[in-house]
Design an enzyme around this catalytic site. Sequence first.
Site, PDB file in Angstrom:
ATOM      1  N   LYS A  51      41.161  87.560  78.335  1.00  0.00           N
ATOM      2  CA  LYS A  51      40.817  86.323  77.620  1.00  0.00           C
ATOM      3  C   LYS A  51      39.389  85.873  77.942  1.00  0.00           C
ATOM      4  CE  LYS A  51      41.061  82.485  75.418  1.00  0.00           C
ATOM      5  NZ  LYS A  51      41.212  82.396  73.976  1.00  0.00           N
TER       6      LYS A  51
ATOM      7  N   CYS B 184      36.348  76.526  73.920  1.00  0.00           N
ATOM      8  CA  CYS B 184      36.627  77.858  74.471  1.00  0.00           C
ATOM      9  C   CYS B 184      35.357  78.618  74.829  1.00  0.00           C
ATOM     10  CB  CYS B 184      37.423  78.662  73.457  1.00  0.00           C
ATOM     11  SG  CYS B 184      38.885  77.793  72.917  1.00  0.00           S
TER      12      CYS B 184
END
Length: 453
Positions: A224, A278
């Site tokens: 991720k 993010c």
Amino acid sequence: MSNNDPRVLSMFNDEPTACVVGLGYIGLPTAALMASRGWRVFGVDTNPRIVEKVALGKVHIVEPNLDDLVQKVVSLGRLRATDEPVFADVFVITVPTPLAASKQPDCAFVVSAIRSIAPKLRAGNLVILESTCPVGTTAEMSELIASMRPDLCLPSRSAAAANIHVAYCPERVLPGRILIELQENDRSIGGISERCTERAVEFYETFVKGECIGTTAAVAELVKLSENSFRDLNIAFANELSLVCDRIGIDVWQVIELANHHPRVKILQPGPGVGGHCIAVDPWFLVHSAPDLTPLIRTAREVNDGKADYIYQKAHHLLDENSNERVACLGITFKPNIDDLRESPSLEIAERLASKFKSRVSIVEPNVAQLPSCLTDAGAQKATLEEALTSCGILLLLVDHDEFRKVAREELVGKVTIDTRGIWKSPTLSASMGRRSNVRHFRMASTVGSAAG
Ligand code: SAJ
């Protein structure tokens, strides 16, 4: 095994239940999708306004088709909103992991979500963490549960004897396409043990059509962080290139368009910086884990943050030079056609301009009903696009919303513009060969995202 296959759901029980903790941009769509695929879902949030809204079948975020889906699953009784976890088969944690002022990951919400579900765990349960986390967090959360529930056996203590399964599976959906990508994207699914991975893969196969790929929790955590850091680095390259082009007076978009004709080159687009919760955040998690080994990732963050300051300085200079003119900031969200202001470089630029130039600053933002107080308190005014085009001599295009793409070039004649997204650029040389005299209709203040013509 196919999606929604009854055999998959029966691996859990006749009517499997799930508790999704955190009803934000990821949790709410995930909860609604699962509820539409045979799960009885309890959506948990600590914010009473969110619980109240979802309980009525309404949504608190703008995302295509989410309102209809939530309305449907709530009215069918498949999704219920609640302020604390209940007993369930599967627990999915989708709470935010912000960045502390020191640029260190703040996992306080994850810790408190785990603390809140621990009393509700029973043997056989599966606990999945989806929040972006530093490597090692899933194992730490397993240990936290072990310390709170000595009556249960956690996989971080004994893989063989564990009766609670713990895994990490990062979300990787794009705002604006969340319901599509939740189903279609492949997933990296990492358990604390092999058995945990298998259980988690079985779980995701009940509603994901993409490939569910098993790995370890630590690898999935790093996957991720790597994905978002990779994108940040690539955007930083485009932003750095835009600075070079600005200095030497070359249209950066034409350079990128032509370079991308190379079969192995795919340069991304420059902009006013990188926003969102993010990409502007996650690379710091990697830097934090090994500061001495990550100069490239850190520099990319600094380049992208620095681009917002560069645009602010450009606009500041123009306002100083044109002291009778007003500026319209077009767009304050972090990317086009959404209402999300988190970490938005456009908002940061608009806010800095507003605090300096007060009522000389107008804000056009079609996706946000009310301007944030940081803008209004400083004296900036909300305007429609038409009003801005009439009353402002300086146009600072910050977000490529559809409305702004449609502005007729004639409307820009006589305006000074900074187009940070390249949507008002002139055609490339090859496309404009036959009509070059039409190219230069308006004065461009900068080649940071604009064509010098
Ligand atoms: N941006 C540019 N130039 C580009 C592309 C993006 O300046 O060429 C800017 C955007 O304007 C925006 C920021 O980058 O300010 C981020 O936008 P984005 O569309 O690249 O990504 P997000 O933040 O909406 O979603 C990302 C996605 N990650 C990757 O593409 C690797 C998504 O798949 C993740 O699920 C999401 O982060 C997340 O939740 O982690």
